[in-house]
Design a protein around this motif. Structure first.
Motif, PDB file in Angstrom:
ATOM      1  N   GLY A  95      41.077  37.320  -6.767  1.00 54.63           N
ATOM      2  CA  GLY A  95      41.316  36.782  -5.431  1.00 54.63           C
ATOM      3  C   GLY A  95      42.790  36.712  -5.105  1.00 54.63           C
ATOM      4  N   ALA A  96      43.594  36.283  -6.076  1.00 55.71           N
ATOM      5  CA  ALA A  96      45.043  36.241  -5.870  1.00 55.71           C
ATOM      6  C   ALA A  96      45.591  37.644  -5.629  1.00 55.71           C
ATOM      7  N   CYS A  97      45.088  38.618  -6.408  1.00 58.39           N
ATOM      8  CA  CYS A  97      45.542  40.000  -6.226  1.00 58.39           C
ATOM      9  C   CYS A  97      45.144  40.523  -4.851  1.00 58.39           C
ATOM     10  N   ALA A  98      43.877  40.353  -4.496  1.00 62.33           N
ATOM     11  CA  ALA A  98      43.389  40.867  -3.217  1.00 62.33           C
ATOM     12  C   ALA A  98      44.117  40.219  -2.044  1.00 62.33           C
ATOM     13  N   THR A  99      44.346  38.907  -2.124  1.00 64.68           N
ATOM     14  CA  THR A  99      45.027  38.194  -1.045  1.00 64.68           C
ATOM     15  C   THR A  99      46.460  38.662  -0.910  1.00 64.68           C
ATOM     16  N   ALA A 100      47.144  38.822  -2.035  1.00 62.95           N
ATOM     17  CA  ALA A 100      48.522  39.309  -1.984  1.00 62.95           C
ATOM     18  C   ALA A 100      48.583  40.704  -1.371  1.00 62.95           C
ATOM     19  N   ILE A 101      47.675  41.581  -1.784  1.00 63.11           N
ATOM     20  CA  ILE A 101      47.669  42.942  -1.245  1.00 63.11           C
ATOM     21  C   ILE A 101      47.358  42.920   0.252  1.00 63.11           C
ATOM     22  N   GLY A 102      46.396  42.083   0.662  1.00 63.30           N
ATOM     23  CA  GLY A 102      46.084  41.967   2.079  1.00 63.30           C
ATOM     24  C   GLY A 102      47.288  41.509   2.889  1.00 63.30           C
ATOM     25  N   ALA A 103      48.018  40.529   2.364  1.00 65.98           N
ATOM     26  CA  ALA A 103      49.209  40.032   3.055  1.00 65.98           C
ATOM     27  C   ALA A 103      50.287  41.114   3.125  1.00 65.98           C
ATOM     28  N   MET A 104      50.452  41.849   2.049  1.00 66.09           N
ATOM     29  CA  MET A 104      51.457  42.922   2.029  1.00 66.09           C
ATOM     30  C   MET A 104      51.093  44.025   3.011  1.00 66.09           C
ATOM     31  N   ARG A 105      49.805  44.394   3.083  1.00 71.79           N
ATOM     32  CA  ARG A 105      49.374  45.438   4.020  1.00 71.79           C
ATOM     33  C   ARG A 105      49.624  45.028   5.466  1.00 71.79           C
ATOM     34  N   ARG A 106      49.521  43.745   5.742  1.00 68.45           N
ATOM     35  CA  ARG A 106      49.758  43.268   7.112  1.00 68.45           C
ATOM     36  C   ARG A 106      51.229  42.984   7.387  1.00 68.45           C
ATOM     37  N   GLY A 107      52.075  43.169   6.381  1.00 63.40           N
ATOM     38  CA  GLY A 107      53.491  42.941   6.571  1.00 63.40           C
ATOM     39  C   GLY A 107      53.895  41.486   6.565  1.00 63.40           C
ATOM     40  N   LEU A 108      53.049  40.633   5.998  1.00 65.03           N
ATOM     41  CA  LEU A 108      53.310  39.195   6.013  1.00 65.03           C
ATOM     42  C   LEU A 108      54.197  38.741   4.865  1.00 65.03           C
ATOM     43  N   THR A 109      54.240  39.533   3.775  1.00 68.72           N
ATOM     44  CA  THR A 109      55.028  39.160   2.600  1.00 68.72           C
ATOM     45  C   THR A 109      55.715  40.397   2.031  1.00 68.72           C
ATOM     46  N   ASP A 110      56.590  40.153   1.068  1.00 66.19           N
ATOM     47  CA  ASP A 110      57.203  41.235   0.308  1.00 66.19           C
ATOM     48  C   ASP A 110      56.214  41.743  -0.743  1.00 66.19           C
ATOM     49  N   ARG A 111      56.640  42.693  -1.551  1.00 65.14           N
ATOM     50  CA  ARG A 111      55.745  43.363  -2.503  1.00 65.14           C
ATOM     51  C   ARG A 111      55.554  42.573  -3.800  1.00 65.14           C
ATOM     52  N   LYS A 112      56.234  41.443  -3.953  1.00 67.86           N
ATOM     53  CA  LYS A 112      56.041  40.567  -5.108  1.00 67.86           C
ATOM     54  C   LYS A 112      55.964  39.142  -4.595  1.00 67.86           C
ATOM     55  N   VAL A 113      54.871  38.440  -4.931  1.00 68.01           N
ATOM     56  CA  VAL A 113      54.663  37.095  -4.391  1.00 68.01           C
ATOM     57  C   VAL A 113      54.124  36.155  -5.472  1.00 68.01           C
ATOM     58  N   ARG A 114      54.336  34.888  -5.210  1.00 61.09           N
ATOM     59  CA  ARG A 114      53.764  33.824  -6.025  1.00 61.09           C
ATOM     60  C   ARG A 114      52.563  33.266  -5.258  1.00 61.09           C
ATOM     61  N   VAL A 115      51.392  33.367  -5.851  1.00 57.84           N
ATOM     62  CA  VAL A 115      50.166  32.885  -5.217  1.00 57.84           C
ATOM     63  C   VAL A 115      49.751  31.591  -5.917  1.00 57.84           C
TER      64      VAL A 115
END
Length: 272
Positions: A212-232
């Motif tokens: 879930g953390a991986c999928a959410t991070a990837i979803g956010a990155m695809r939408r341009g909401l975060t950078d390519r490395k995040v803390r979930v």
């Protein structure tokens, strides 16, 4: 007959781990897995993990949810198995082979490449998975990602305010998702920080969900909401997720051994 087990957790997402390479384990099916996972009459866990020999990797990991259903992937369990293994390993799962290795912050897992096509999630009919034209009450326009198992992610102002215990099971079993789905509600806190809660398919509300953390991070990155490395940050604690230039999803976080024990299969209706 006594079957040894190891009780482990990743940020509170807990597992009963059976190693069929080291000791005889009764044939695992949905009924036995659910009985062992029961927190009142069994050992108790979110997922039961069965380690077996593999012909294509260092070991094979099978994953059974608390309701007995067998699933393709579990990021937290992969870190737990990686911790037990002790050194870098290639781990066969129903979703393919993933790799784990000790790292600063716990265990680092290469979760592979995410999938976004509607029939790879899978969905019941074709649609854009970046911003899906569907909704359930106050939750709408999710993004969908498959990182070994299917996830729908809703970005909301305050994930803690969502009644996920009620909405989670409704979305999980919606006909749109023929293999059911994991439901994620996430709040973007900065370009490198996400807060997340997960209703896990077959397990319910969980303290942590690695995929879930991986999928959410990837979803956010695809939408341009975060950078390519995040803390979930999940209720159980944080994971670091990176989507590399090569397109692979890397997850780093802790895994913990809680205790060891043994059970008698006869107590769960398994013939001697």
């Amino acid at each position: 007959m006594q079957v040894p087990f190891v009780k482990m957790h990743g940020l509170g997402n807990d597992f009963v781990v059976l190693d069929a390479r080291a000791a005889a384990v009764p044939p695992m099916d949905a009924r036995l897995a659910a009985a062992l996972a029961n927190r009142h009459t069994g050992i108790g866990c979110d997922q039961l993990i069965l380690i077996e020999p593999s012909e294509i990797a260092d070991l094979r990991m099978r994953i059974f949810n608390a309701d007995g259903s067998e699933v393709e992937a579990c990021g937290n369990a992969t870190r737990a198995v990686g911790l037990l293994h002790g050194v870098a390993a290639r781990i066969e799962t129903l979703a393919g082979v993933v790799e784990s290795a000790p790292a600063d912050g716990g265990i680092k897992v290469d979760m592979g490449t995410p999938r976004f096509d509607w029939n790879a999630i899978p969905l019941a009919w074709a649609m854009d998975t970046l911003t899906m034209p569907v909704g359930w009450e106050d939750l709408d326009a999710p993004t969908a990602v498959n990182v070994g198992n299917p996830h729908a992610i809703f970005f909301v102002p305050d994930c803690d305010a969502v009644d996920l215990a009620r909405l989670g099971p409704l979305i999980e079993r919606d006909p749109l998702f023929p293999e059911r789905v994991n439901v994620n509600v996430a709040t973007i806190e900065s370009r490198d920080a996400i807060r997340l809660r997960v209703w896990e398919r077959g397990a319910g509300l969980t303290l942590a969900c690695g995929t879930g953390a991986c999928a959410t991070a990837i979803g956010a990155m695809r939408r341009g909401l975060t950078d390519r490395k995040v803390r979930v940050t999940l209720p159980g604690g944080p994971l670091v997720i990176e989507w590399t230039a090569e397109g692979r999803v890397m997850m780093t976080g802790p895994a913990t051994e809680a205790f060891r024990g043994a059970f008698d299969p006869a107590a769960y209706g398994v013939p001697a």
